[in-house]
Design a protein around this motif. Structure first.
Motif, PDB file in Angstrom:
ATOM      1  N   GLY A  95       0.883  -1.315   0.082  1.00 23.37           N
ATOM      2  CA  GLY A  95      -0.013   0.085   0.206  1.00 23.37           C
ATOM      3  C   GLY A  95       0.815   1.190   0.179  1.00 23.37           C
ATOM      4  N   CYS A 140       4.513   3.678  -1.019  1.00 18.83           N
ATOM      5  CA  CYS A 140       4.911   4.342  -2.297  1.00 18.83           C
ATOM      6  C   CYS A 140       6.543   4.213  -2.397  1.00 18.83           C
ATOM      7  CB  CYS A 140       4.335   5.525  -2.341  1.00 18.83           C
ATOM      8  SG  CYS A 140       4.456   6.768  -0.907  1.00 18.83           S
ATOM      9  N   GLY A 148       1.681  -0.991  -4.116  1.00 20.34           N
ATOM     10  CA  GLY A 148       0.774  -0.052  -3.663  1.00 20.34           C
ATOM     11  C   GLY A 148       0.035   0.508  -4.882  1.00 20.34           C
ATOM     12  N   SER A 168      -1.647   6.137  -1.787  1.00 23.26           N
ATOM     13  CA  SER A 168      -1.395   5.651  -0.761  1.00 23.26           C
ATOM     14  C   SER A 168      -1.731   5.896   0.691  1.00 23.26           C
ATOM     15  CB  SER A 168       0.306   5.442  -0.609  1.00 23.26           C
ATOM     16  OG  SER A 168       0.982   4.483  -1.437  1.00 23.26           O
TER      17      SER A 168
END
Ligand code: ACO
Ligand code: HSE
Length: 369
Positions: A96, A98, A103, A276
């Motif tokens: 999830g 970055c 993600g 994110s």
């Protein structure tokens, strides 16, 4: 003064699709992680650190985007409380996120970015991905898992759901369930992002368009206030004016605190992906360990009675106040798990776990061993 360590940056592709709490499955999961220190031949000296909401794997290495020191350089390194001359430290970017782990900005199987097609994930999903990573690395049992804030939630989830995989669990400035107030603050941030026309339903990747920088910046400004304390803000800025002798009778950043928050907001957009932020804050909001165990927090830790726990709170943390830590301790007491607890005094609010609090260093060093 701690300095950036030589670290090893790795990526690992999970061998199998990742089952999620939502019932969905995330394929092709990649985890980006950093390691510090040598792993012992018997793999018995591994410490897994979980990062907070906007943290990443750069615990003690220079951040590749900001060029700033790692977020816990004061804590992790040779001779430091988490001593990398003795322990092999691993920190992975959460799914999830970055910073290299899978993600919303990554490509889905159809070759287009997931954006809002990324599945909603939970704290337990984030941990499940890292347990799969440990499995693939051949690490059965950890010396310790350590985390502050959201990282503390991951540490508690690890202990509750994978008991026996860590000898020690250190949870700092955290909670076993996200409160209504915390959900409320996150919702303000998410709405700021989604109200930005440049969010475009999450489809802002590529095409040369910019993302929802204004919305993300406002989200960070609001959140950043919750990481500080009233006394800390007064001490740092008071009502002092920013680069002027008199009020402007306008809406420029007259006050230093306004200028500071604007700076924090803008700086954040340079290093973080707005989608994110949506997904990670959602995962935190959904976090409720007691609910996962049928309603009683002690039951969540039923299998963890052999694990040693340490729970730390800060007296100025109004985001995850000491009462939340006491709930965790009471639940651990109820299953006779060995737990130590300390409320530390520090003026910095929730972010105290990231800052210069010598008493924190001593407790971490004493517990990690
Ligand atoms: C566990 C994790 O992984 S979480 C990730 C941790 N990292 C972050 O959250 C990054 C952003 N957050 C911060 O910087 C946090 O405040 C902390 C806790 C990490 C650092 O706190 P501190 O060292 O006390 O820094 P502080 O909050 O004073 O911020 C300093 C910045 O504000 C700027 N600043 C200070 N006063 C002003 C002002 N009046 N106007 C504009 N900018 C200002 C400084 O120039 C500095 O900018 P820079 O970071 O671009 O160099
Ligand atoms: N300031 C930290 C802690 C938030 O819980 C972060 O940005 O992740």
């Amino acid at each position: 003064m701690a300095t950036a360590l030589a670290s090893q940056l790795n990526t690992l592709d999970l061998a199998s699709p990742l089952p999620l709490d939502s019932g969905k499955v995330l394929p092709n999961v990649r985890l980006a992680y950093e390691t510090y220190g040598e792993m012992a031949a018997d793999r018995g000296n591994v410490i897994l650190i979980f990062h907070a909401l906007t943290g990443d794997q750069f615990v003690a290495a220079t951040h590749p985007i900001t060029g700033k020191p790692g977020w816990w350089e004061r804590m992790v390194g040779p001779g430091l409380p988490i001593d990398t001359s003795r322990y092999h430290v691993i920190c992975a970017n959460i799914i999830g996120g970055c910073m290299g782990s899978t993600g919303p900005a990554d490509l889905a199987e159809d070759g287009a970015p997931y954006a809002m097609r990324f599945p909603v994930i939970t704290i337990r999903d984030m941990v499940r991905a890292q347990v799969a990573m440990l499995d693939q690395l051949g690490i059965d049992r950890l010396h310790a898992v350590v985390g502050g804030s959201m990282g503390g939630m991951l540490a508690l989830s690890f202990a509750a759901n994978w008991p026996g995989r860590a000898d020690r669990v250190l949870a700092i400035a955290t909670t076993a369930r996200h409160s209504a107030q915390n959900i409320a603050f996150h919702e303000v941030g998410r709405q700021a992002i989604m109200a930005d026309p440049d969010w475009r339903g999450g489809d802002y990747y590529g095409g040369g368009g910019k993302g929802p920088e204004k919305g993300l910046s406002v989200a960070r400004m609001a959140a950043h206030i919750t990481y500080l304390s009233e006394a800390g803000l007064t001490e740092k800025f008071g009502r002092r004016l920013q680069d002027r002798d008199a009020k402007s009778f306008g809406f420029d950043a007259d006050f230093q605190v306004e200028s500071y928050l604007r700076h924090q907001g803008i700086a954040f957009t340079n290093r973080f992906d707005a989608n994110s932020y949506l997904y990670i804050t959602r995962a935190m909001d959904y976090f409720d360990l007691a609910e996962e165990a049928g309603g009683r927090l002690a039951d969540a830790f039923a299998g963890a009675s052999a694990t040693r726990f340490c729970v730390i709170s800060f007296d100025t943390d109004w985001l995850y106040p000491t009462a939340e830590s006491r709930n965790i301790v009471h639940a651990l007491n109820a299953v006779a798990a060995p737990v130590s607890f300390v409320e530390l005094s520090a003026p910095f609010g929730h972010d105290s776990f990231l800052l210069d609090v010598p008493a924190l260093d001593r407790v971490v060093k004493g517990f990690v061993g």
